[in-house]
Enzyme design. Structure first.
Site, mmCIF file in Angstrom:
data_model
loop_
_atom_site.group_PDB
_atom_site.id
_atom_site.type_symbol
_atom_site.label_atom_id
_atom_site.label_comp_id
_atom_site.label_asym_id
_atom_site.label_seq_id
_atom_site.Cartn_x
_atom_site.Cartn_y
_atom_site.Cartn_z
ATOM 1 N N ARG A 164 0.837 -1.222 0.000
ATOM 2 C CA ARG A 164 0.000 0.000 0.000
ATOM 3 C C ARG A 164 0.863 1.260 0.000
ATOM 4 N NH1 ARG A 164 -3.028 -3.734 -0.516
ATOM 5 N NH2 ARG A 164 -5.156 -3.887 0.281
ATOM 6 N N SER A 238 -10.404 -0.652 3.627
ATOM 7 C CA SER A 238 -9.587 -0.854 4.837
ATOM 8 C C SER A 238 -9.093 0.495 5.339
ATOM 9 C CB SER A 238 -8.359 -1.703 4.514
ATOM 10 O OG SER A 238 -8.743 -2.966 4.047
ATOM 11 N N GLU A 333 -4.381 3.575 6.611
ATOM 12 C CA GLU A 333 -4.126 3.321 5.192
ATOM 13 C C GLU A 333 -4.778 4.413 4.351
ATOM 14 O OE1 GLU A 333 -4.940 1.727 1.377
ATOM 15 O OE2 GLU A 333 -6.380 0.885 2.776
HETATM 16 N N1 EPU Z 1 -10.221 -10.913 10.315
HETATM 17 C C1 EPU Z 1 -10.733 -10.774 11.589
HETATM 18 N N2 EPU Z 1 -11.843 -10.001 11.756
HETATM 19 C C2 EPU Z 1 -12.476 -9.390 10.715
HETATM 20 C C3 EPU Z 1 -11.971 -9.559 9.403
HETATM 21 C C4 EPU Z 1 -10.826 -10.311 9.233
HETATM 22 O O1 EPU Z 1 -10.215 -11.309 12.554
HETATM 23 O O2 EPU Z 1 -13.464 -8.669 10.976
HETATM 24 C C5 EPU Z 1 -8.971 -11.684 10.132
HETATM 25 C C6 EPU Z 1 -9.204 -13.124 9.784
HETATM 26 O O3 EPU Z 1 -8.224 -13.903 10.421
HETATM 27 C C7 EPU Z 1 -8.973 -13.155 8.283
HETATM 28 C C8 EPU Z 1 -7.875 -12.124 8.127
HETATM 29 O O4 EPU Z 1 -8.213 -11.122 9.084
HETATM 30 O O5 EPU Z 1 -8.588 -14.406 7.837
HETATM 31 C C9 EPU Z 1 -7.776 -11.510 6.755
HETATM 32 O O6 EPU Z 1 -9.031 -10.945 6.414
HETATM 33 P P1 EPU Z 1 -9.382 -10.515 4.913
HETATM 34 O O7 EPU Z 1 -9.065 -11.612 3.976
HETATM 35 O O8 EPU Z 1 -10.776 -9.976 4.924
HETATM 36 O O9 EPU Z 1 -8.334 -9.382 4.570
HETATM 37 P P2 EPU Z 1 -7.742 -8.142 5.373
HETATM 38 O O10 EPU Z 1 -6.349 -8.437 5.749
HETATM 39 O O11 EPU Z 1 -8.670 -7.702 6.443
HETATM 40 C C10 EPU Z 1 -6.743 -7.134 3.166
HETATM 41 C C11 EPU Z 1 -6.728 -5.821 2.440
HETATM 42 C C12 EPU Z 1 -8.048 -5.602 1.710
HETATM 43 C C13 EPU Z 1 -8.232 -6.753 0.726
HETATM 44 C C14 EPU Z 1 -8.218 -8.070 1.506
HETATM 45 C C15 EPU Z 1 -8.265 -9.273 0.587
HETATM 46 C C16 EPU Z 1 -5.245 -4.373 3.708
HETATM 47 C C17 EPU Z 1 -5.139 -3.169 4.586
HETATM 48 N N3 EPU Z 1 -6.490 -4.739 3.393
HETATM 49 O O12 EPU Z 1 -7.757 -7.056 4.185
HETATM 50 O O13 EPU Z 1 -7.950 -4.403 0.972
HETATM 51 O O14 EPU Z 1 -9.450 -6.617 0.016
HETATM 52 O O15 EPU Z 1 -6.986 -8.173 2.255
HETATM 53 O O16 EPU Z 1 -7.044 -9.400 -0.069
HETATM 54 O O17 EPU Z 1 -4.228 -4.938 3.333
HETATM 55 C C18 EPU Z 1 -8.366 -2.050 1.042
HETATM 56 O O18 EPU Z 1 -7.150 -1.889 0.959
HETATM 57 O O19 EPU Z 1 -9.171 -1.076 1.126
HETATM 58 C C19 EPU Z 1 -8.911 -3.404 1.113
HETATM 59 C C20 EPU Z 1 -10.207 -3.651 1.287
#
Ligand code: EPU
Length: 337
Positions: A164, A238, A333
């Site tokens: 990012r 995010s 972010e």
């Molecule tokens: N999780 C929780 N609680 C929640 C949601 C997620 O504990 O409410 C944990 C779970 O363990 C889950 C892990 O977080 O397995 C990862 O969750 P998710 O796959 O939803 O991804 P994220 O890390 O929360 C990142 C990006 C998103 C992108 C997703 C999918 C960043 C800051 N965010 O989110 O990007 O869509 O991965 O690749 O890296 C954005 O940048 O605006 C965005 C939405």
């Protein structure tokens, strides 16, 4: 090109924050851009460029001219039997370009389906999702230096992409307007289906045939099930980055929280910020018109008329509680204006 004075920016940011800009204009061409820059220099006003307004939190009125980029166009610049290089003008809507690629069977950005915003904003934060980042398909971009009006080409190295991150968020912040982005897309595809629950989602589809279209459909289904639609609920995706911590710090936390999700990343460990926020009991929190989304703790939301400052203060409270509980400092972010 028409310059409007004192207008509300509420329709132009996905957080639906109601602040005003001294001056506002929409640009459709490079010459509109040059006229807008000239106008700013004559008025001695600062200039800001907005894409889809999907990664910004306005905390106060915007001083100066806000330019909304609607420069459109898609052009194939070169191709062979394996690859095609496509130049997208920066005001194109990212997701519409993903759909265009799928229609033409050009692969590489299907995992980035449904990300809000424009083509021009994509390299600024090196958008990423479901195991793919923009930098994986990036060939070059063209940008105009605002002060000199000189056009420059930036290669992948020039952009200094990180998680990012890019040079446009760091030392070149506010200095260039991105005009176009050229992506190197595949005709013979490599599929990325290992991230999270993509495979589970693919298994639900009636046709067993894996394709860039089926991956895009899976990503769209996952995003729609977790992330609030900004048309209905104000949000900027995010709000925080996923923090990287040292291995020693991770070992300490793992002893305390055996179920802590984690992703090794070189000599560090990436922890999902959403998990940290959820552990601190913020998921689903609501106070007045602002809160934390009930299905994705990384997403701060504006239910109706929250101010940017209220959302900012909520983010500060979340940072403090995660710091106290885990000794991890979350970084925002979203760009704070
Ligand atoms: N999780 C929780 N609680 C929640 C949601 C997620 O504990 O409410 C944990 C779970 O363990 C889950 C892990 O977080 O397995 C990862 O969750 P998710 O796959 O939803 O991804 P994220 O890390 O929360 C990142 C990006 C998103 C992108 C997703 C999918 C960043 C800051 N965010 O989110 O990007 O869509 O991965 O690749 O890296 C954005 O940048 O605006 C965005 C939405």
């Amino acid at each position: 090109m028409k310059i409007q004075l004192h207008i509300s920016l509420r329709p132009y940011n996905t957080m639906h924050i109601d602040v005003n800009s001294n001056a506002f204009c929409v640009i459709h061409t490079e010459s509109d851009l040059v006229s807008a820059i000239d106008w700013c220099y004559q008025q001695n006003m600062p200039l800001h460029i907005l894409g889809g307004g999907s990664n910004v939190l306005f905390t106060k009125d915007v001083e100066g001219l806000l330019i909304m980029n609607k420069m459109k166009g898609i052009q194939i610049v070169s191709e062979d039997e394996h690859f095609v290089c496509v130049k997208f003008m920066s005001g194109e809507i990212w997701h519409e370009c993903v759909m265009w690629c799928i229609e033409h069977n050009y692969g590489g950005i299907e995992n980035l389906s449904l990300i809000p915003g424009t083509i021009g904003a994509a390299p600024i934060q090196n958008i990423g999702a479901y195991g793919v980042e923009l930098k994986d398909v990036f060939q070059q971009l063209e940008a105009m230096e605002l002060e000199s009006r000189v056009k420059n080409i930036f290669t992948v190295d020039d952009c200094k992409f990180g998680y990012r991150e890019s040079v446009f968020k760091q030392e070149l912040s506010g200095k260039f307007c991105i005009l176009s982005v050229t992506l190197k897309l595949s005709k013979v595809h490599t599929y990325h289906t290992t991230y999270g629950n993509i495979q589970d989602e693919l298994n639900k589809q009636p046709t067993a045939q894996l394709s860039i279209k089926s991956i895009s459909d899976a990503v769209i289904a996952i995003r729609q099930s977790k992330l609030p639609n900004p048309v209905q609920i104000g949000n900027a995706g995010s709000f925080f980055k996923n923090p990287l911590i040292s291995k020693a710090h991770f070992t300490t936390l793992k002893n305390q929280y055996p179920a802590i999700p984690n992703y090794p990343d070189k000599d560090k460990v990436k922890i999902p910020a959403a998990w940290l926020i959820e552990q601190c009991h913020w998921k689903g929190f609501r106070e007045g018109d602002y809160g934390v989304h009930a299905k994705q703790a990384l997403c701060l939301v504006n239910y109706a008329n929250a101010t940017g400052l209220q959302i900012y203060e909520l983010s500060a409270r979340i940072i403090t509680s995660v710091q106290q509980a885990f000794n991890i400092t979350l970084e925002r972010e979203v760009n704070i204006w």
